[in-house]
Design a protein around this motif. Sequence first.
Motif, PDB file in Angstrom:
ATOM      1  N   CYS A   1      78.642 -61.910 -28.871  1.00 22.96           N
ATOM      2  CA  CYS A   1      78.556 -60.681 -29.681  1.00 22.96           C
ATOM      3  C   CYS A   1      77.588 -59.652 -29.115  1.00 22.96           C
ATOM      4  CB  CYS A   1      78.205 -61.019 -31.127  1.00 22.96           C
ATOM      5  SG  CYS A   1      76.585 -61.776 -31.328  1.00 22.96           S
ATOM      6  N   GLY A   2      76.740 -60.029 -28.153  1.00 26.16           N
ATOM      7  CA  GLY A   2      75.879 -59.081 -27.480  1.00 26.16           C
ATOM      8  C   GLY A   2      74.560 -58.770 -28.167  1.00 26.16           C
ATOM      9  N   VAL A   3      74.172 -59.477 -29.226  1.00 28.38           N
ATOM     10  CA  VAL A   3      72.886 -59.214 -29.886  1.00 28.38           C
ATOM     11  C   VAL A   3      71.757 -59.776 -29.031  1.00 28.38           C
ATOM     12  CG1 VAL A   3      73.918 -59.215 -32.190  1.00 28.38           C
ATOM     13  CG2 VAL A   3      72.931 -61.316 -31.291  1.00 28.38           C
ATOM     14  N   GLY A   4      70.547 -59.279 -29.257  1.00 23.27           N
ATOM     15  CA  GLY A   4      69.399 -59.713 -28.498  1.00 23.27           C
ATOM     16  C   GLY A   4      68.901 -61.086 -28.918  1.00 23.27           C
ATOM     17  N   LEU A   5      68.385 -61.844 -27.939  1.00 25.31           N
ATOM     18  CA  LEU A   5      67.846 -63.187 -28.185  1.00 25.31           C
ATOM     19  C   LEU A   5      66.438 -63.270 -27.612  1.00 25.31           C
ATOM     20  CD1 LEU A   5      70.908 -65.339 -27.018  1.00 25.31           C
ATOM     21  CD2 LEU A   5      70.305 -64.762 -29.356  1.00 25.31           C
ATOM     22  N   CYS A   6      65.497 -63.721 -28.426  1.00 26.90           N
ATOM     23  CA  CYS A   6      64.137 -63.945 -27.936  1.00 26.90           C
ATOM     24  C   CYS A   6      64.090 -65.291 -27.199  1.00 26.90           C
ATOM     25  CB  CYS A   6      63.133 -63.913 -29.090  1.00 26.90           C
ATOM     26  SG  CYS A   6      63.313 -65.270 -30.264  1.00 26.90           S
ATOM     27  N   GLN A   7      62.933 -65.621 -26.635  1.00 22.82           N
ATOM     28  CA  GLN A   7      62.792 -66.868 -25.894  1.00 22.82           C
ATOM     29  C   GLN A   7      63.019 -68.082 -26.790  1.00 22.82           C
ATOM     30  OE1 GLN A   7      62.367 -66.927 -22.516  1.00 22.82           O
ATOM     31  NE2 GLN A   7      62.784 -69.113 -22.712  1.00 22.82           N
ATOM     32  N   ASN A   8      62.567 -68.031 -28.030  1.00 24.15           N
ATOM     33  CA  ASN A   8      62.747 -69.127 -28.974  1.00 24.15           C
ATOM     34  C   ASN A   8      64.238 -69.342 -29.272  1.00 24.15           C
ATOM     35  OD1 ASN A   8      62.150 -71.171 -30.753  1.00 24.15           O
ATOM     36  ND2 ASN A   8      61.725 -69.784 -32.463  1.00 24.15           N
ATOM     37  N   CYS A   9      64.958 -68.256 -29.522  1.00 19.60           N
ATOM     38  CA  CYS A   9      66.403 -68.355 -29.786  1.00 19.60           C
ATOM     39  C   CYS A   9      67.147 -68.816 -28.532  1.00 19.60           C
ATOM     40  CB  CYS A   9      66.953 -67.019 -30.259  1.00 19.60           C
ATOM     41  SG  CYS A   9      66.395 -66.552 -31.906  1.00 19.60           S
ATOM     42  N   LEU A  10      66.679 -68.368 -27.377  1.00 24.92           N
ATOM     43  CA  LEU A  10      67.294 -68.764 -26.114  1.00 24.92           C
ATOM     44  C   LEU A  10      67.144 -70.262 -25.895  1.00 24.92           C
ATOM     45  CD1 LEU A  10      68.595 -67.678 -23.468  1.00 24.92           C
ATOM     46  CD2 LEU A  10      66.279 -67.538 -22.555  1.00 24.92           C
ATOM     47  N   ASN A  11      65.967 -70.803 -26.196  1.00 29.75           N
ATOM     48  CA  ASN A  11      65.718 -72.239 -26.025  1.00 29.75           C
ATOM     49  C   ASN A  11      66.473 -73.080 -27.051  1.00 29.75           C
ATOM     50  OD1 ASN A  11      64.002 -71.673 -23.915  1.00 29.75           O
ATOM     51  ND2 ASN A  11      62.145 -71.764 -25.175  1.00 29.75           N
ATOM     52  N   SER A  12      66.719 -72.534 -28.243  1.00 28.98           N
ATOM     53  CA  SER A  12      67.399 -73.313 -29.282  1.00 28.98           C
ATOM     54  C   SER A  12      68.916 -73.142 -29.256  1.00 28.98           C
ATOM     55  CB  SER A  12      66.862 -72.944 -30.659  1.00 28.98           C
ATOM     56  OG  SER A  12      67.163 -71.596 -30.960  1.00 28.98           O
TER      57      SER A  12
END
Length: 167
Positions: free
Chosen positions: A18-29
């Motif tokens: 969907c193209g929304v932004g992901l922080c490092q925490n969301c990226l790791n999870s």
Amino acid sequence: MNCNKHLNDYAVATCASCGVGLCQNCLNSSVYSYDSKPLCHDCNLKAAEDEMSTLSRRKVWALIKCIFVLVFMILGFSIWIYAGIGGIPSAFKSTKSSGGMRVVSNDIIDSLFYPFIMLLIRLAIIIALAPLAAVFLVIMNLVTFFKTSSALKDTKNTYAFLLNASN
């Protein structure tokens, strides 16, 4: 760009779906990915639901195919037993009456004999290998059923983890 879920954190990646932004925490999870790119939490849930649906269908079809093959194996074995027992008296009857027959060796008999024998050999091979193929199909479908059951259990656990992670 900021993270879609954690509005105060900067985005280090974007969701592949969907193209929304992901922080490092969301990226790791992120559990699922698309073309080696991470998915956001909502897209991870959707991917888990799709995988559960696919695995459920695969599990059901493996069981249906296994039952189908078993039913026809039992039916074929029953016919084989019935034909074998029913064919014994007629086999003795035909050998008894064939004592006075004589085969004349001509070109037509020689030309028909070899293809007929090859047909009988092929039928014998088919009859011998068909039960082995049926047993192999049953085993293969049972293995698929149990592997799919295990994968479905893992996917349900992943889905439950993703639901708990949203809180």
